[in-house]
Scaffold this active site. Sequence first.
Site, PDB file in Angstrom:
ATOM      1  N   CYS A   1       0.396  -1.393   0.129  1.00 50.85           N
ATOM      2  CA  CYS A   1       0.018   0.118  -0.610  1.00 50.85           C
ATOM      3  C   CYS A   1       0.775   0.887   0.130  1.00 50.85           C
ATOM      4  CB  CYS A   1      -1.059  -0.178   1.286  1.00 50.85           C
ATOM      5  SG  CYS A   1      -2.049  -1.078   1.053  1.00 50.85           S
TER       6      CYS A   1
ATOM      7  N   ARG B   1       1.516   1.533  -5.874  1.00 46.62           N
ATOM      8  CA  ARG B   1       1.971   0.452  -5.291  1.00 46.62           C
ATOM      9  C   ARG B   1       0.407  -0.023  -4.621  1.00 46.62           C
ATOM     10  NH1 ARG B   1       6.975   1.540  -1.672  1.00 46.62           N
ATOM     11  NH2 ARG B   1       5.765   0.542  -0.593  1.00 46.62           N
TER      12      ARG B   1
ATOM     13  N   TRP C   1      -3.148  -1.798  -1.651  1.00 44.85           N
ATOM     14  CA  TRP C   1      -3.444  -2.992  -1.828  1.00 44.85           C
ATOM     15  C   TRP C   1      -4.234  -4.389  -0.997  1.00 44.85           C
ATOM     16  CZ3 TRP C   1      -0.033  -7.513  -1.815  1.00 44.85           C
ATOM     17  CH2 TRP C   1      -0.387  -8.154  -3.333  1.00 44.85           C
TER      18      TRP C   1
ATOM     19  N   ASN D   1       0.239  -0.578   6.139  1.00 44.35           N
ATOM     20  CA  ASN D   1       0.969  -0.639   4.908  1.00 44.35           C
ATOM     21  C   ASN D   1       1.763  -2.179   5.976  1.00 44.35           C
ATOM     22  OD1 ASN D   1       2.475  -2.614   2.408  1.00 44.35           O
ATOM     23  ND2 ASN D   1       4.140  -1.244   2.350  1.00 44.35           N
ATOM     24  N   GLY D   2       0.986  -3.989   5.160  1.00 46.34           N
ATOM     25  CA  GLY D   2       2.008  -5.118   5.652  1.00 46.34           C
ATOM     26  C   GLY D   2       1.169  -5.525   6.243  1.00 46.34           C
TER      27      GLY D   2
ATOM     28  N   GLU E   1      10.830 -13.139 -20.091  1.00 47.03           N
ATOM     29  CA  GLU E   1      10.237 -11.748 -19.723  1.00 47.03           C
ATOM     30  C   GLU E   1       9.085 -11.183 -20.797  1.00 47.03           C
ATOM     31  OE1 GLU E   1      10.772  -9.626 -17.751  1.00 47.03           O
ATOM     32  OE2 GLU E   1      10.312  -8.033 -18.168  1.00 47.03           O
TER      33      GLU E   1
ATOM     34  N   LYS F   1       5.185  -9.041 -19.229  1.00 45.39           N
ATOM     35  CA  LYS F   1       5.087  -8.098 -20.119  1.00 45.39           C
ATOM     36  C   LYS F   1       3.601  -8.285 -20.737  1.00 45.39           C
ATOM     37  CE  LYS F   1       7.329  -6.219 -17.640  1.00 45.39           C
ATOM     38  NZ  LYS F   1       7.785  -6.600 -16.964  1.00 45.39           N
TER      39      LYS F   1
ATOM     40  N   GLU G   1       0.888  -9.304 -17.763  1.00 50.32           N
ATOM     41  CA  GLU G   1       0.774  -8.509 -16.702  1.00 50.32           C
ATOM     42  C   GLU G   1       0.438  -7.349 -16.997  1.00 50.32           C
ATOM     43  OE1 GLU G   1       4.046  -6.782 -13.903  1.00 50.32           O
ATOM     44  OE2 GLU G   1       5.192  -7.340 -16.281  1.00 50.32           O
TER      45      GLU G   1
ATOM     46  N   HIS H   1       8.492 -30.881 -26.566  1.00 50.44           N
ATOM     47  CA  HIS H   1       8.431 -31.634 -25.451  1.00 50.44           C
ATOM     48  C   HIS H   1       6.856 -30.804 -25.036  1.00 50.44           C
ATOM     49  CE1 HIS H   1      12.160 -33.093 -25.171  1.00 50.44           C
ATOM     50  NE2 HIS H   1      12.983 -31.831 -25.606  1.00 50.44           N
TER      51      HIS H   1
ATOM     52  N   LYS I   1       3.485  -1.965  -6.841  1.00 55.23           N
ATOM     53  CA  LYS I   1       5.113  -2.865  -7.851  1.00 55.23           C
ATOM     54  C   LYS I   1       5.422  -3.545  -7.017  1.00 55.23           C
ATOM     55  CE  LYS I   1       8.411  -1.040 -10.245  1.00 55.23           C
ATOM     56  NZ  LYS I   1       8.079  -1.568 -11.886  1.00 55.23           N
TER      57      LYS I   1
HETATM   58  C1  AGP Z   1       6.889  -7.419 -13.517  1.00 52.82           C
HETATM   59  O1  AGP Z   1       7.031  -6.120 -14.143  1.00 52.82           O
HETATM   60  C2  AGP Z   1       6.090  -7.238 -11.911  1.00 52.82           C
HETATM   61  N1  AGP Z   1       6.128  -5.914 -11.570  1.00 52.82           N
HETATM   62  C3  AGP Z   1       6.731  -8.287 -11.217  1.00 52.82           C
HETATM   63  O2  AGP Z   1       6.999  -9.345 -11.448  1.00 52.82           O
HETATM   64  C4  AGP Z   1       8.077  -7.442 -10.053  1.00 52.82           C
HETATM   65  O3  AGP Z   1       9.527  -7.462 -11.239  1.00 52.82           O
HETATM   66  C5  AGP Z   1       8.586  -8.427  -9.119  1.00 52.82           C
HETATM   67  O4  AGP Z   1       7.124  -8.113  -8.209  1.00 52.82           O
HETATM   68  C6  AGP Z   1       9.488  -8.376  -8.035  1.00 52.82           C
HETATM   69  O5  AGP Z   1       9.439  -7.118  -8.201  1.00 52.82           O
HETATM   70  P1  AGP Z   1      11.868  -6.609  -7.182  1.00 52.82           P
HETATM   71  O6  AGP Z   1      12.043  -6.711  -8.612  1.00 52.82           O
HETATM   72  O7  AGP Z   1      10.906  -4.882  -6.581  1.00 52.82           O
HETATM   73  O8  AGP Z   1      11.530  -6.941  -6.343  1.00 52.82           O
END
Ligand code: AGP
Length: 611
Positions: free
Chosen positions: A2, A27, A73, A99-100, A484, A488, A491, A507, A606
């Site tokens: 959050c 966040r 969040w 937050n937590g 990757e 992208k 997500e 396979h 994030k």
């Molecule tokens: C990547 O696009 C995502 N936002 C997510 O997978 C991110 O890489 C992951 O949560 C790790 O975050 P960090 O690099 O801040 O540890």
Amino acid sequence: MCGIVGYIGYRDAYPIIIKGLHRLEYRGYDSAGIALFDKGLKVYKKAGKVRDLENFVKDIKMTGTIGMGHTRWATHGAPSDRNSHPHSSGNRRLTIIHNGIIENYSVIKETLLAKGHVFKSDTDTEVLIHLVEDIEQETGLGLLEAVRIALNKVIGAYAIVIMSADEPDVLIAARKGSPMVIGVGKDEYFVASDATPIVEYTKNVIYLNDNEIAYIHRNELLIKNIDNTIQTPYIYELDMKLEMLEKGGYEHFMLKEIYEQPRSIRDCMRGRIYPEQGKVQLGGIKEYKEKLKNVDRIIIVACGTSWHAGLVGEYLIEEYARVSVEVEYASEFRYRNPIITEKDLVIAISQSGETADTMAALELAKEKGATIFGICNVVGASIPRITDAGVYTHAGPEIGVASTKAFTAQVTVLTLIAFYIAQLRGTITQSKLVEYLTELNEIPTLVERTLECNDHVKHIAALFKDSNNCLFLGRGSSFPVALEGALKLKEISYIHAEGYPAAEMKHGPIALIDDELPVIFIATKNSSYEKVVSNIQEVKARGGHVIAIVSEGDVDVKNMAEYVIEIPQTNEAFVPLLATIPLQLLAYHIAVMRGCNVDQPRNLAKSVTVE
Ligand code: AGP
């Protein structure tokens, strides 16, 4: 995860808090709320985004020079008005944002229910503020002491700010396991989850440490540990600039950050490579040269995109430094009881430096005696503060939830680490290092040239934006690039996508090939080129749609694939830095065409600071 913002000073608190919440929306963004004190404690909150909260209060006079805000969040309790923060005590004299996760909240809640406390939400946060109220009422102690005692009873992670109607000139802030930054202005203080809401008002910040509580009065700041010892805060000066936090004319932060990559890669290398001398210098780990010369095994722990960067690092470090590398999902590593000794080097990769699983994996490695390094993008974040050493990526604030420039910066750092260790161990000749570093020094320019494919990629995106599935394939260090690219796309566009080693097709995944499925190959001219070409032919033979990332001037694949995206020819070691760019753009354009919220994709945050 959050976003938290607090203010106390001489200005109207509301505009500062709302603007701060907008800066922190990356966040978490499923609900938002604000508390102000002006002739009484006032709380406004609702499900939805920060702009929904602004709409909700638009006809209310939001006055007061002390307040706090929260963008959520959800962890405990679905996104709803009643589960939004701030949460208040039973007597409504206290209010909290958090937050937590309070892991033992249900035990505490049972005790409070037995004492007659009534709860309005399903959250763990509300339990905490009732606990503080209960302690205040039972002991007659003031707010700071009641909070300190309460936090000694809590198990879990928290970054909290508390306000009291009985102490209207005070904010209480505390943290354990979740980030909290205090901005020290002239006759004013700011509190936030990170520096982005603070930097436009002051560059002087204090990073609260775990188990610390800050008593922030209008003209006094006191920091204590929850064991009641007074702490002497260290004031850092931020090197972040305000314009880095604005979109700079781009429609989304993600697109801005994709286009920042020539600069961010250049910044990442600045002061660290000397091509003419064939030298790499990494000040952040130079104390560990002996360790790096003799280490037998490097373990990389990370999550998500950072884990993909780690996989690229594995190829680079094993190829050039000849050191064995294992790449682990941090969330698996931390619960697996891994075999770690003091001979090991464990490297955590994390853009935010706050990811709970990565942090926990690092702490486990430390407990077992390993040397621990960090590769992070946020100076002063939790991970860099527990590691023995590390290398910052210097990519600048990454606001878009989908990581782009942080990924290429992480890969750049891992490339430098591979060459640095190779230099120490003599596994690369001086002349070879001159050659590699000269080419690496050109990468920012080649990234700029790669970005010229944007319009072409946008055209391809329009053709495949309605796909339901997508396959990304690559070999060698292009396999993590395939992973990757898939991440992208899924997500931010919500299209199901998978990345696979191209050879692995036979396979299983080859059964997926039909005339609906776009298959994206990374097919640049390198050691596995011929093998990838055969894989392309296998897909073509089964009616699949092939899109290929190829080296400039490639005609063979051009004659096979339906669409090719050309990237500049470069040394195989640096292909991931270029091949990722068109995949970032492809995901971006498809997501925009599908009307998705590119910077704040559904269900995501994030940085995942909870398990
Ligand atoms: C990547 O696009 C995502 N936002 C997510 O997978 C991110 O890489 C992951 O949560 C790790 O975050 P960090 O690099 O801040 O540890």
